[in-house]
Design a protein around this motif. Structure first.
Motif, mmCIF file in Angstrom:
data_model
loop_
_atom_site.group_PDB
_atom_site.id
_atom_site.type_symbol
_atom_site.label_atom_id
_atom_site.label_comp_id
_atom_site.label_asym_id
_atom_site.label_seq_id
_atom_site.Cartn_x
_atom_site.Cartn_y
_atom_site.Cartn_z
ATOM 1 N N MET A 108 33.146 42.837 33.824
ATOM 2 C CA MET A 108 32.458 41.607 33.439
ATOM 3 C C MET A 108 33.208 40.382 33.890
ATOM 4 O O MET A 108 32.653 39.460 34.479
ATOM 5 N N ARG A 109 34.509 40.386 33.619
ATOM 6 C CA ARG A 109 35.299 39.201 33.974
ATOM 7 C C ARG A 109 35.394 39.029 35.481
ATOM 8 O O ARG A 109 35.431 37.915 35.984
ATOM 9 N N THR A 110 35.450 40.140 36.217
ATOM 10 C CA THR A 110 35.486 40.035 37.676
ATOM 11 C C THR A 110 34.243 39.316 38.174
ATOM 12 O O THR A 110 34.325 38.406 39.004
ATOM 13 N N SER A 111 33.091 39.707 37.659
ATOM 14 C CA SER A 111 31.896 39.054 38.196
ATOM 15 C C SER A 111 31.841 37.577 37.791
ATOM 16 O O SER A 111 31.471 36.738 38.601
ATOM 17 N N TYR A 112 32.255 37.276 36.571
ATOM 18 C CA TYR A 112 32.286 35.854 36.206
ATOM 19 C C TYR A 112 33.248 35.073 37.093
ATOM 20 O O TYR A 112 32.955 33.969 37.542
ATOM 21 N N LEU A 113 34.413 35.650 37.352
ATOM 22 C CA LEU A 113 35.420 34.952 38.145
ATOM 23 C C LEU A 113 34.884 34.649 39.542
ATOM 24 O O LEU A 113 35.008 33.533 40.038
ATOM 25 N N PHE A 114 34.258 35.649 40.172
ATOM 26 C CA PHE A 114 33.791 35.413 41.537
ATOM 27 C C PHE A 114 32.589 34.486 41.562
ATOM 28 O O PHE A 114 32.411 33.715 42.498
#
Lengths: 505, 531
Positions: free
Chosen positions: A168-174
């Motif tokens: 989840m955090r990876t997609s938010y970050l990108f």
């Protein structure tokens, strides 16, 4: 053309190609990972998702010719859109998995939209930069950045992002990185952009949304869970053994353990009365053991029999028994049964405890979860029932929740065979609990358990002796001829249970 | 709520949870351990040690592995008290040692036995005594305690990205391979039925009960590999399986192991039980240490731990003088009889003047590592068959891992322990020993992660502890020609005063052999005592 100035800052635009390529591939990898988590078969998921993604990029490239002017505006808009959609993609997928009729349609739609938008970007950018470089240099530069970006994504995704941030955090970050690039471009080219203020506003709002998602992704986890549950979650926690979730809707309070419904306050009395009263009704049992049943509902029914001198409840999970001992809402439901002076709560493994303690009991209530995995399957085995037999007084009786004889007749009768193999005489019966369906139980004892002949003045809402006697009759659709016995070295019950419940889907 | 929704809730909550939580970076601690080699190396200079006192005893047993313990167990059981047992380590158990942590017990070595052969009355009655066998049915077949029969699911193998049922790669191999598997098992079945002219089975456990016909013994002259080639076995998948089995039981591959020993692996088991398949295994979380605990139960006053015999002098006519080293202290034991339940390479050093033939005999043994890994149980969530007792990775050099809690009859916690077995037998045992001696904690950590990552790419994120147990000399390698050499030694060097009781002299290192080695020694002592 509005891109005359833009060509003065070509490096920034080329860098944005790089970022777009990185982010695009990351979204694709996220979709692939989520899909293989949720749907299994990672080879199929990854290859179809990569295929769909590349194909949509092709569509995007084709559609780019319909963008006639305001190319830079479109470029920024598309970047914001890609960032926003990509950023929330994993949350969206997890959320929709529980709700959607066809998860795959949504999955591929999401992959398709992302691919389409990313596919638009490169042709647009090449057209923005077309007068700055010679064609051969332009192609070479744009694609070099594009492919390097892809390489970077493919390396950092498994090695850095997933291990450190999670999906989840990876997609938010990108998503955030993507939108940041859009914003930088928007600021640098304010003059060239039509309506740059509204673009910046969109950019900031989207970035804010993603930032919040990034920060609160733990809460989002619970939120996606609540969507899947369809009900208001009023309490949830993870113990070392299970995830405990309480939900409330209008007047119904429900308990889920690892997503499996344990009771619904509306009709749990049917289940618990059927579990306890046939065991207790005509017997003067004094010393009672409850295995499982940490919600205290079975104990509530037991306490209606004043002759009982002690109730020992053994439940593995202290979080469960604590919750049902202390919470006032739940105390109302179980009438504070777990804190009753006659009741002793022990939090330990039931099998281990039973085996090692020396006492015998008059009445034993076995209320374990359904045998859906090998660890729980052991609690329905010949060995367990042999131990149970040893710990039961000669005149005593056991009642065992035995899953649904309608949905899983082979499982139900396998439990019956296993009890008999261990030396018990059995009396199977069943009852209807609307939130569960048709549910089955076994009375088991060293003597043949009999039908009930006289009633005892106990206050019940559902149970009567006539109803019980009727419930020992099984219609042909609940009968099945099976000789299977659940032993530790075959775990037959887990196989049958899995087979029968999967068909029921 | 519908079933489908149940499942989706389960999926999403656990997966989101694991996707977000599983990758917390925790340090992995590594410890390297093994039988007390620091003491063991003092064997090399026995003359420098001066004994200050002398103990007298009728019978001295050197070595507290299963062989020595079995001798002691039967002496005690028959009311013979005049014996002591010396153990090098701080506790007895030998190859069947085990460790434990807050989660479970786990093996350092041998971890299962098979269903006993109906002809093996002593073993059956022992297993009955200790509660492994709980009774017998009408056909006199033993009823095995269900708790100890390997629970389902018992075995799985990882191949082409998925865990498959069983150890034999039957699903994903070519038709030709499949036929070779069938041929091989049919051939092994023939050998299983073969009898010698002496009326004994050609291949049986314990090997001392096997036929001595030259027809079978000559299979000791060829490697199992050559034997297989001669029989037209060529399938790569089958060779991998066979090598896996041979390494697992003998610590060597088909080119090293004799055909006679190889056939003992595949054609000697004819156990039958009332309530288990004949190929079932009997096992415990702590492995065969469970049996060790039963053997040693009444032996406390006879066992002296942390004691290294450094010299056995049988030159005097009526007593044998054994020099014993403890950490700060050296003493002599004068015994009428000594049972050397120690491996052959130790015996050669211990005996003050070993006969030449005895000295010439070399018994090879590969080094082993038994690695217990504490990790989050979610590590196992991979495609296919769920975590089983024995989990092997097709094509890998390692021997797979065993789930220590598989036999536990309580609901599992978040953490669990798996035991990875590795036999270092690519090169010669000496070279392999040298190699792993140099490895430090980080080397072992990298090694373990590399061995498992094919099946569990993210396993390091789940691990918290790695406990490496190194066996420099793991077990006898039944190399080509060993059986015949052992028979010769038996003729040339047997006395009533020194009894050798070690699986090295069986040529096969398994519990059943150790048990019979120990039992034979006990019987000889009791016989001499009564006579």
């Amino acid at each position: 053309m509005d891109n005359k100035q833009a060509v003065d800052k070509p490096l920034l635009l080329l860098l944005s190609v790089f970022v777009v390529a990185t982010c695009g591939l990351i979204y694709e990898l996220i979709a692939g990972t989520v899909a293989s988590y949720l749907l299994g078969d990672s080879v199929t998921q990854f290859s179809t998702i990569i295929g769909a993604y590349l194909f949509s990029m092709g569509i995007g490239s084709y559609l780019s010719k319909f963008f006639k002017d305001k190319l830079l505006n479109w470029f920024v808009k598309i970047e914001i859109m890609v960032g926003l959609i990509g950023g929330i993609s994993s949350t969206l997928l997890f959320t929709l998995f529980g709700l959607a009729v066809s998860f795959k349609v949504i999955l591929y739609a999401l992959v398709g939209i992302t691919g389409l938008l990313v596919g638009l970007e490169i042709p647009l950018l090449m057209r923005i930069l077309e007068h700055r470089y010679e064609f051969k240099d332009l192609v070479s530069k744009v694609f070099t950045f594009d492919y390097i970006g892809a390489l970077l994504a493919s390396i950092i995704f498994p090695l850095v992002m997933i291990p450190h941030l999670g999906l989840m955090r990876t997609s938010y970050l990108f998503g955030l990185i993507n939108i940041s690039v859009a914003l930088i471009v928007a600021f640098k080219f304010s003059k060239e952009l039509n309506n740059h203020l509204s673009l910046k506003l969109y950019g900031f709002l989207s970035a804010l949304l993603l930032l919040l998602g990034f920060i609160f992704s733990n809460y989002l986890m619970t939120w996606t869970e609540s969507l899947v549950f369809n009900e208001n979650i009023i309490y949830s926690c993870s113990s070392p053994y299970q995830r405990i979730v309480l939900t409330q809707d209008k007047k119904d309070l429900r308990l889920y353990l690892n997503g499996n419904l344990q009771f619904s306050a509306v009709d749990e009395y049917r289940y618990h009365e059927a579990l306890v009263h046939p065991l207790m009704h005509q017997h003067n049992y004094k010393k009672i053991l409850v295995l499982g049943g940490g919600d205290g509902m079975a104990v509530r029914e037991l306490l209606k029999y004043p002759q009982i001198t002690s109730i020992t409840l053994v439940d593995l999970d202290a979080k469960m028994t604590d919750l049902f001992s202390k919470n006032s809402l739940l105390q109302q439901l179980n009438q504070a049964s777990l804190v009753h002076p006659k009741v002793k709560v022990i939090n330990t493994d039931a099998f281990q405890w039973l085996k090692s303690q020396p006492e015998q009991f008059d009445g034993i209530v076995v209320d374990f979860p359904d045998p859906s995995n090998y660890a729980i399957g052991k609690l329905y085995s010949t060995l367990f029932y042999q131990v149970l037999y040893d710990k039961l007084a000669d005149s005593g009786m056991v009642v065992i929740q035995s899953t649904s004889p309608l949905v899983a007749p082979k499982s139900f009768w396998c439990i019956n065979n296993t009890l008999q193999f261990a030396g018990f005489k059995t009396l199977p019966y069943h009852t209807n609990v609307p939130s569960f369906g048709e549910w089955g139980f076994h009375l088991a004892a060293k003597h043949q358990p009999r039908l009930l002949t006289y009633a005892i003045p106990i206050q019940t809402r559902y149970f009567t002796i006539d109803e019980f006697n009727k419930s020992t009759y099984f219609t042909p659709d609940m009968k099945v001829d099976t000789k299977e016995i659940n032993k530790l070295n075959n775990q037959m019950l887990v196989h049958l249970f899995e087979q029968e419940w999967s068909v029921y889907q | 709520m519908k079933r489908k929704e149940f499942i989706s809730v389960l999926w999403s909550s656990s997966l989101i949870g694991s996707a977000c939580n599983q990758f917390s970076l925790q340090p992995i601690s590594v410890t390297i351990n093994g039988p007390a080699h620091h003491l063991g190396h003092q064997l090399r200079q026995p003359s420098k040690l001066v004994a200050k006192e002398t103990k007298n005893i009728k019978t001295l047993i050197i070595g507290g592995g299963v062989s020595g313990l079995t001798t002691a167990y039967f002496l005690k059981k028959n009311g013979y008290e005049q014996f002591l047992l010396l153990e090098l380590n701080d506790r007895v158990g030998g190859n069947a040692l085990a460790g434990n942590n807050h989660i479970t017990g786990y093996p350092y070595g041998a971890h299962y036995i098979t269903i006993p052969d109906a002809n093996d009355k002593p073993l059956i009655s022992f297993l009955h005594e200790v509660g492994v066998i709980v009774g017998f049915n009408e056909q006199q077949l033993p009823i095995i305690n269900e708790e100890f029969i390997c629970h389902a699911p018992d075995e799985r193998h990882f191949m082409n990205g998925i865990w498959n049922d069983g150890l034999i790669p039957h699903q994903q191999i070519s038709e030709a391979d499949r036929q070779q598997f069938q041929r091989f098992f049919a051939l092994m079945h023939e050998y299983k039925l073969s009898m010698g002219k002496d009326g004994k089975h050609a291949f049986t456990i314990p090997v001392q009960s096997a036929s001595m016909d030259e027809k079978w013994l000559q299979l000791d002259d060829v490697s199992f590999h050559d034997f297989l080639t001669k029989n037209g076995i060529t399938s790569g998948a089958l060779y991998w399986y066979i090598n896996y089995c041979l390494k697992d039981d003998f610590g060597g591959h088909a080119q090293q192991v004799s055909a006679w020993a190889g056939l003992h692996y595949f054609a000697s088991r004819r156990g039958n039980a009332a309530n288990a398949e004949s190929d079932a295994v009997i096992t415990w979380p702590e492995g065969n240490y469970w049996l060790v605990n039963k053997l040693k139960k009444d032996l406390q006053e006879h066992i002296i731990n942390n004691s290294l015999a450094v010299e056995v002098d049988d030159q005097s006519r009526d007593t044998i003088l054994v020099k014993v080293k403890q950490e700060h202290h050296t003493f002599n034991v004068k015994a009428n009889q000594v049972v050397m339940a120690t491996p052959h390479f130790i015996n050669k050093r211990l005996l003050k003047q070993p006969p030449e033939a005895f000295n010439k005999l070399t018994i090879e043994s590969s080094p082993w590592a038994v690695i217990n890994i504490t990790l989050n149980a979610d590590f196992a969530s991979t495609r296919g068959i769920p975590l089983s007792w024995d989990n092997i990775i097709y094509g890998a050099e390692n021997l797979g891992y065993v789930h220590a809690q598989h036999q536990a009859i309580r609901l599992p916690n978040q953490d669990t322990v798996i035991t990875l077995y590795y036999c270092f037998c690519k090169q010669t045992p000496a070279l392999e020993r040298q190699k792993i001696q140099l490895w430090n904690e980080d080397d072992w950590k990298t090694f373990v992660i590399d061995e498992l990552k094919q099946a569990h790419p993210n396993i390091k994120h789940y691990m918290s502890n790695i406990e490496v147990w190194i066996w420099g000399h793991g077990m006898v390698l039944p190399a080509v020609g060993l059986k015949k050499k052992l028979l010769k030694i038996k003729h040339e060097y047997s006395s009533k005063r020194i009894l050798f009781a070690h699986t090295d002299y069986s040529g096969i290192s398994i519990f059943e052999e150790a048990f019979h080695q120990g039992l034979s020694a006990a019987n000889q002592i009791l016989h001499a005592h009564q006579g």
